[in-house]
Design a protein around this motif. Structure first.
Motif, PDB file in Angstrom:
ATOM      1  N   MET A  21      -2.322   5.073 -13.716  1.00  0.00           N
ATOM      2  CA  MET A  21      -1.888   4.929 -12.324  1.00  0.00           C
ATOM      3  C   MET A  21      -0.976   3.706 -12.194  1.00  0.00           C
ATOM      4  O   MET A  21      -1.281   2.634 -12.669  1.00  0.00           O
ATOM      5  N   ASP A  22       0.149   3.908 -11.545  1.00  0.00           N
ATOM      6  CA  ASP A  22       1.004   2.784 -11.225  1.00  0.00           C
ATOM      7  C   ASP A  22       0.369   2.072 -10.029  1.00  0.00           C
ATOM      8  O   ASP A  22       0.441   2.533  -8.894  1.00  0.00           O
ATOM      9  N   GLU A  23      -0.270   0.941 -10.310  1.00  0.00           N
ATOM     10  CA  GLU A  23      -1.106   0.310  -9.281  1.00  0.00           C
ATOM     11  C   GLU A  23      -0.307  -0.095  -8.043  1.00  0.00           C
ATOM     12  O   GLU A  23      -0.722   0.111  -6.913  1.00  0.00           O
ATOM     13  N   LYS A  24       0.875  -0.682  -8.295  1.00  0.00           N
ATOM     14  CA  LYS A  24       1.659  -1.140  -7.147  1.00  0.00           C
ATOM     15  C   LYS A  24       2.147   0.034  -6.322  1.00  0.00           C
ATOM     16  O   LYS A  24       2.170  -0.022  -5.100  1.00  0.00           O
ATOM     17  N   ARG A  25       2.556   1.096  -7.008  1.00  0.00           N
ATOM     18  CA  ARG A  25       3.045   2.277  -6.306  1.00  0.00           C
ATOM     19  C   ARG A  25       1.925   2.873  -5.433  1.00  0.00           C
ATOM     20  O   ARG A  25       2.131   3.257  -4.287  1.00  0.00           O
ATOM     21  N   GLU A  26       0.736   2.924  -6.012  1.00  0.00           N
ATOM     22  CA  GLU A  26      -0.412   3.467  -5.284  1.00  0.00           C
ATOM     23  C   GLU A  26      -0.727   2.604  -4.057  1.00  0.00           C
ATOM     24  O   GLU A  26      -0.974   3.124  -2.964  1.00  0.00           O
ATOM     25  N   LEU A  27      -0.668   1.291  -4.237  1.00  0.00           N
ATOM     26  CA  LEU A  27      -0.932   0.399  -3.096  1.00  0.00           C
ATOM     27  C   LEU A  27       0.145   0.539  -2.027  1.00  0.00           C
ATOM     28  O   LEU A  27      -0.148   0.548  -0.831  1.00  0.00           O
ATOM     29  N   LEU A  28       1.397   0.668  -2.480  1.00  0.00           N
ATOM     30  CA  LEU A  28       2.487   0.889  -1.520  1.00  0.00           C
ATOM     31  C   LEU A  28       2.237   2.144  -0.695  1.00  0.00           C
ATOM     32  O   LEU A  28       2.375   2.134   0.536  1.00  0.00           O
ATOM     33  N   ASP A  29       1.864   3.221  -1.370  1.00  0.00           N
ATOM     34  CA  ASP A  29       1.586   4.479  -0.665  1.00  0.00           C
ATOM     35  C   ASP A  29       0.485   4.294   0.376  1.00  0.00           C
ATOM     36  O   ASP A  29       0.573   4.780   1.498  1.00  0.00           O
ATOM     37  N   LEU A  30      -0.545   3.585  -0.030  1.00  0.00           N
ATOM     38  CA  LEU A  30      -1.664   3.369   0.893  1.00  0.00           C
ATOM     39  C   LEU A  30      -1.242   2.511   2.084  1.00  0.00           C
ATOM     40  O   LEU A  30      -1.608   2.780   3.231  1.00  0.00           O
ATOM     41  N   LEU A  31      -0.446   1.467   1.804  1.00  0.00           N
ATOM     42  CA  LEU A  31      -0.006   0.587   2.897  1.00  0.00           C
ATOM     43  C   LEU A  31       0.985   1.291   3.820  1.00  0.00           C
ATOM     44  O   LEU A  31       1.022   1.030   5.029  1.00  0.00           O
ATOM     45  N   LEU A  32       1.793   2.187   3.237  1.00  0.00           N
ATOM     46  CA  LEU A  32       2.716   2.954   4.074  1.00  0.00           C
ATOM     47  C   LEU A  32       1.950   3.837   5.052  1.00  0.00           C
ATOM     48  O   LEU A  32       2.391   4.080   6.166  1.00  0.00           O
ATOM     49  N   GLU A  33       0.787   4.295   4.608  1.00  0.00           N
ATOM     50  CA  GLU A  33      -0.012   5.128   5.503  1.00  0.00           C
ATOM     51  C   GLU A  33      -0.749   4.287   6.521  1.00  0.00           C
ATOM     52  O   GLU A  33      -0.895   4.665   7.668  1.00  0.00           O
ATOM     53  N   ASN A  34      -1.248   3.147   6.100  1.00  0.00           N
ATOM     54  CA  ASN A  34      -2.004   2.282   7.000  1.00  0.00           C
ATOM     55  C   ASN A  34      -1.896   0.844   6.524  1.00  0.00           C
ATOM     56  O   ASN A  34      -2.612   0.411   5.640  1.00  0.00           O
ATOM     57  N   ALA A  35      -0.990   0.102   7.149  1.00  0.00           N
ATOM     58  CA  ALA A  35      -0.753  -1.282   6.716  1.00  0.00           C
ATOM     59  C   ALA A  35      -1.905  -2.202   7.090  1.00  0.00           C
ATOM     60  O   ALA A  35      -1.976  -3.329   6.620  1.00  0.00           O
ATOM     61  N   ARG A  36      -2.790  -1.719   7.930  1.00  0.00           N
ATOM     62  CA  ARG A  36      -3.940  -2.550   8.320  1.00  0.00           C
ATOM     63  C   ARG A  36      -5.149  -2.325   7.424  1.00  0.00           C
ATOM     64  O   ARG A  36      -6.224  -2.883   7.660  1.00  0.00           O
ATOM     65  N   GLU A  37      -5.015  -1.478   6.429  1.00  0.00           N
ATOM     66  CA  GLU A  37      -6.129  -1.212   5.518  1.00  0.00           C
ATOM     67  C   GLU A  37      -6.641  -2.531   4.939  1.00  0.00           C
ATOM     68  O   GLU A  37      -5.845  -3.376   4.511  1.00  0.00           O
ATOM     69  N   SER A  38      -7.951  -2.714   4.946  1.00  0.00           N
ATOM     70  CA  SER A  38      -8.502  -3.970   4.421  1.00  0.00           C
ATOM     71  C   SER A  38      -8.428  -3.987   2.896  1.00  0.00           C
ATOM     72  O   SER A  38      -8.361  -2.933   2.251  1.00  0.00           O
ATOM     73  N   THR A  39      -8.449  -5.183   2.346  1.00  0.00           N
ATOM     74  CA  THR A  39      -8.428  -5.318   0.886  1.00  0.00           C
ATOM     75  C   THR A  39      -9.605  -4.560   0.272  1.00  0.00           C
ATOM     76  O   THR A  39      -9.457  -3.860  -0.730  1.00  0.00           O
ATOM     77  N   ALA A  40     -10.763  -4.678   0.923  1.00  0.00           N
ATOM     78  CA  ALA A  40     -11.954  -4.011   0.384  1.00  0.00           C
ATOM     79  C   ALA A  40     -11.750  -2.490   0.341  1.00  0.00           C
ATOM     80  O   ALA A  40     -12.061  -1.850  -0.663  1.00  0.00           O
ATOM     81  N   ASP A  41     -11.190  -1.935   1.416  1.00  0.00           N
ATOM     82  CA  ASP A  41     -10.992  -0.479   1.446  1.00  0.00           C
ATOM     83  C   ASP A  41      -9.885  -0.033   0.490  1.00  0.00           C
ATOM     84  O   ASP A  41      -9.950   1.052  -0.072  1.00  0.00           O
ATOM     85  N   LEU A  42      -8.879  -0.881   0.318  1.00  0.00           N
ATOM     86  CA  LEU A  42      -7.848  -0.563  -0.682  1.00  0.00           C
ATOM     87  C   LEU A  42      -8.477  -0.533  -2.069  1.00  0.00           C
ATOM     88  O   LEU A  42      -8.200   0.338  -2.888  1.00  0.00           O
ATOM     89  N   ALA A  43      -9.344  -1.487  -2.317  1.00  0.00           N
ATOM     90  CA  ALA A  43     -10.007  -1.562  -3.619  1.00  0.00           C
ATOM     91  C   ALA A  43     -10.859  -0.320  -3.858  1.00  0.00           C
ATOM     92  O   ALA A  43     -10.839   0.266  -4.941  1.00  0.00           O
ATOM     93  N   ARG A  44     -11.599   0.076  -2.821  1.00  0.00           N
ATOM     94  CA  ARG A  44     -12.484   1.248  -2.972  1.00  0.00           C
ATOM     95  C   ARG A  44     -11.686   2.511  -3.257  1.00  0.00           C
ATOM     96  O   ARG A  44     -12.117   3.362  -4.024  1.00  0.00           O
ATOM     97  N   GLN A  45     -10.522   2.636  -2.658  1.00  0.00           N
ATOM     98  CA  GLN A  45      -9.750   3.879  -2.827  1.00  0.00           C
ATOM     99  C   GLN A  45      -8.976   3.922  -4.140  1.00  0.00           C
ATOM    100  O   GLN A  45      -8.521   4.978  -4.560  1.00  0.00           O
ATOM    101  N   THR A  46      -8.777   2.763  -4.750  1.00  0.00           N
ATOM    102  CA  THR A  46      -7.981   2.726  -5.976  1.00  0.00           C
ATOM    103  C   THR A  46      -8.813   2.405  -7.205  1.00  0.00           C
ATOM    104  O   THR A  46      -8.331   2.487  -8.323  1.00  0.00           O
ATOM    105  N   GLU A  47     -10.058   2.010  -6.977  1.00  0.00           N
ATOM    106  CA  GLU A  47     -10.927   1.539  -8.057  1.00  0.00           C
ATOM    107  C   GLU A  47     -10.389   0.281  -8.723  1.00  0.00           C
ATOM    108  O   GLU A  47     -10.706  -0.001  -9.869  1.00  0.00           O
ATOM    109  N   LEU A  48      -9.547  -0.479  -8.011  1.00  0.00           N
ATOM    110  CA  LEU A  48      -9.163  -1.803  -8.493  1.00  0.00           C
ATOM    111  C   LEU A  48     -10.164  -2.797  -7.901  1.00  0.00           C
ATOM    112  O   LEU A  48     -10.816  -2.502  -6.906  1.00  0.00           O
ATOM    113  N   SER A  49     -10.234  -3.995  -8.500  1.00  0.00           N
ATOM    114  CA  SER A  49     -11.069  -5.023  -7.883  1.00  0.00           C
ATOM    115  C   SER A  49     -10.316  -5.583  -6.678  1.00  0.00           C
ATOM    116  O   SER A  49      -9.094  -5.449  -6.575  1.00  0.00           O
TER     117      SER A  49
END
Lengths: 379, 162
Positions: free
Chosen positions: B1-29
Motif C-alpha cells: 500500500m502506498d501509505e501517503k496515497r491512501e492517507l490522501l484519499d482518506l483526507l480527501l473524503e474527510n479532512a477532519r478524520e482523527s489520527t486514531a481513525d486514520l490509523a484504524r482504517q489503514t493499519e498504520l500506527s
C-alpha cells in the motif's frame, strides 16, 4: 388453505424476529444488513434507464441475453474459470434463483446434501424444498472458518451426494485459499460428491484474489458455481445472478428455469452488460471503502477486547459474543440501539458469535462502535 | 500500500478524520500517520484543509462568479507574473491558467453581485495586461469538490437482512 408438508417442515427464518425487534425502535444503527450501502454504479443504472427508453421490455432468451453470457464468460476468466457462454452459463433472477435451480436439478428426494456452516440461511431450506436432507458441516474458528477434510469426515459428509460451499463467506467473512480448497476438493473427489459453490462475494476479497474450487483438478465437471451482480455491483434489488457449470447441469437447471422463470429481468440484464463492460473501477472503489471499514471495525474490536478472527472477505466481521449471542444481540439493541445478527441464526458453529456487517457509512460505523464499547464497558 | 496515497484519499473524503481513525482504517500506527501527514504538508502536497460550504443554507449573502480573463504578454511579463498579482486579492478564491479561448479562469466571491462586479471592473479589468473579462455569475451549485448538494440518498434498505 392446506399448505404442503415440505413447506411446513421448513422453520421460518430466525433473522425475522430480529428484524421485527429492530424495526420497532427509533435511532437504531443497523450493522445487520446483508447488502451493500452503495447504489449500483451510475453507468449500470443509466444503461438500465436507456434500455427502458428504447422500449426493451420483452423477455430475453431463457438462458439470458447472449451478449451478457459472453460478457460473463469473459469476466470470470479473472478467476481462472472457463465456461462456454452458449452451454455453460445461465443468467438467473439473482444468485438465489440459481441456488434453488441447482438444488432442484441436482438433488433427488432423500439425498443428503452437506452444507458448510455457519452460512447464508437459504441453503438448507433450498435442499428441503427439493426433497433432500440437509446435513450440517460446521467449520471451526480455529481454522478461520474454512472447512477441513476432518470436518467433512466427522460430520458424515462422505455419504452425502453434494456439498454446498460459500467463500468468501456470509456470515463469517472468511475466505478460502487454493490450498485450503484443495483439501476440501480431495474429500469431494474421494467420496464422489458434487459441489454447489456460492461465490457471490468473489469480488470482495482483501488478502489476495478469490480462488474458486471449480478450478482445481477434477472439480470443474462436478461443480456448479453461483455468482451475480448483487454484492460486487451493489445491484441487489435488480435481482440478477448466474450459474456456471458443466453443460448437462446447466441444461437441467435451464429446464426448470424455462418453465418457472422464463428469463431473468430484462432491464437488469442491460444494466449487467454495462456493469461488466465499464464498472471495474467502481467495484474497486467500493472494495477499497469496504476494506477501510473492515480494518476499522477489526481495530475497534481489538481495542474493546472483543475477540474476532481476521475476516478477509465479503463485508462481515464475526466476533465472539461475550455471552449467549442471541441475548447479547437483544441486550445491545435494547440498551444501545445497535442491531447485529446473532451468529446462531446462520447454523451450527455460528452460535456464540455475532455477524457485524460493515456495509454501512463510516460515520454510522464509528458511532455504532462507540455504542458497542459503551455497552461492553457497562457489563 | 502506498501509505501517503491512501492517507490522501482518506483526507480527501474527510479532512477532519482523527489520527486514531486514520490509523484504524489503514493499519498504520498513529505515530506513522502523523509522520506521513507531516511529510505531505511539508512537501506542499497538502496545502490546507477546508470545509465544503453550501452557502444557500446559511443566512449570509454570498455570490460567486466565474470570470474569464484574456491577457496580453510581452517580453517582461509572463503568465506567472500576472497570476501572482491577481491571486493576491482575497476576493479571488481560485485562479487557473487554462487552455482554449481565454487564458485565466478565476473564481471571485463576494457578498453581492454589485460587489463582485465592482471588484472585476475596478481591480481586475484595469490591470494593463488584461485585455478582456467575461463574468459569469453562478446561479446554483449542484456539486462542489465531489460533494452533491441535493439532499442525501435515504437508506431504504431493510434494517436486518440475511
Amino acid at each position: 388453505m392446506r399448505t404442503a408438508d415440505r413447506v411446513q417442515q421448513v422453520p421460518p427464518s430466525g433473522i425475522r424476529r430480529f428484524f421485527e425487534l429492530a424495526e420497532e425502535m427509533d435511532d437504531v444503527i443497523s450493522l445487520g444488513v446483508g447488502e451493500p450501502d452503495f447504489s449500483a454504479p451510475w453507468a449500470a443504472r443509466s444503461a438500465a434507464v436507456h434500455s427502458l427508453e428504447r422500449g426493451h421490455t420483452s423477455y430475453t432468451a431463457n438462458r439470458g441475453r447472449r451478449d451478457l453470457r459472453e460478457a460473463i464468460a469473459d469476466h470470470v476468466t479473472r478467476y481462472d474459470q472457463e465456461y462456454d457462454p452458449d452451454e455453460e452459463v445461465l443468467v438467473t433472477t439473482g444468485a438465489s434463483e440459481a441456488v434453488d435451480l441447482a438444488m432442484r436439478a441436482l438433488v433427488n428426494p432423500g439425498d443428503a446434501v452437506a452444507i458448510q456452516q455457519p452460512s447464508y440461511i437459504s441453503y438448507a431450506p433450498g435442499v428441503m424444498f427439493a426433497g433432500g436432507e440437509p446435513l450440517a458441516v460446521p467449520a471451526r474458528q480455529e481454522n478461520d472458518f474454512v472447512l477441513t477434510y476432518e470436518d467433512l469426515d466427522r460430520a458424515g459428509a462422505a455419504d452425502a451426494e453434494a456439498l454446498v460451499l460459500c467463500y468468501p463467506n456470509n456470515p463469517t467473512g472468511a475466505t478460502a485459499s487454493r490450498t485450503e480448497l484443495a483439501e476440501i476438493a480431495e474429500f469431494v473427489r474421494e467420496h464422489d460428491l458434487q459441489v454447489l459453490a456460492d461465490e457471490i462475494y468473489a469480488a470482495l476479497t482483501y488478502d489476495g484474489d478469490h480462488a474458486s474450487i471449480a478450478t482445481l483438478p477434477g472439480m470443474r465437471e462436478r461443480t456448479v458455481v453461483f455468482n451475480g451482480f448483487s454484492k460486487a455491483y451493489a445491484m441487489t434489488g435488480m435481482r440478477l445472478g448466474y450459474a456456471l457449470g458443466p453443460a448437462d447441469a446447466v441444461d437441467a437447471m435451464n429446464r426448470i428455469h424455462q418453465y418457472t422463470m422464463l428469463s431473468a429481468p430484462t432491464t437488469s440484464q442491460y444494466a449487467a452488460v454495462e456493469a461488466l463492460r465499464t464498472c471495474d473501477d467502481a467495484v474497486a472503489e467500493m472494495r477499497t471503502q469496504y476494506n477501510r471499514r473492515r480494518r476499522f471495525v477489526l481495530s475497534r474490536f481489538r481495542e474493546m477486547g472483543l475477540s474476532c478472527f481476521e475476516a478477509t472477505g465479503a463485508f462481515y466481521a464475526f466476533p465472539e459474543a461475550p455471552y449467549d449471542d442471541e441475548r447479547f444481540a437483544e441486550d445491545l439493541l435494547e440498551d444501545q440501539r445497535v442491531a447485529l445478527v446473532p451468529g446462531g441464526v446462520f447454523g451450527e458453529g455460528g452460535d456464540g458469535h455475532l455477524r457485524v456487517s460493515y456495509a454501512t457509512g463510516m460515520n454510522d460505523l464509528k458511532e455504532a462502535m462507540n455504542r458497542i464499547e459503551t455497552f461492553l464497558d457497562g457489563q | 500500500m502506498d501509505e501517503k496515497r491512501e492517507l490522501l484519499d482518506l483526507l480527501l473524503e474527510n479532512a477532519r478524520e482523527s489520527t486514531a481513525d486514520l490509523a484504524r482504517q489503514t493499519e498504520l500506527s498513529e505515530a506513522a500517520v502523523e509522520d506521513r501527514i507531516d511529510e505531505l504538508e511539508s512537501d506542499g502536497v497538502v496545502r490546507g484543509y477546508q470545509a465544503v460550504v453550501d452557502w444557500d443554507r446559511t443566512d449570509r449573502d454570498h455570490v460567486e462568479a466565474e470570470v474569464e480573463l484574456n491577457v496580453e504578454l510581452d517580453r517582461e511579463t509572463k503568465y506567472d507574473d500576472i497570476a501572482g498579482r491577481i491571486s493576491k486579492f482575497s476576493e479571488v478564491s481560485s485562479l487557473k491558467l487554462i487552455s482554449g479561448d481565454y487564458d485565466f479562469a478565476i473564481t471571485v466571491e463576494g457578498a453581492s453581485m454589485h460587489e463582485v462586479s465592482m471588484f472585476v471592473s475596478e481591480q481586475i479589468a484595469p490591470i494593463p495586461e488584461v485585455t478582456q473579462t467575461v463574468t459569469h455569475f453562478v446561479m446554483d451549485t449542484y456539486k462542489h469538490r465531489g460533494i452533491e448538494f441535493a439532499g442525501g440518498d435515504d437508506d431504504d434498505r431493510l434494517s436486518i437482512s440475511p
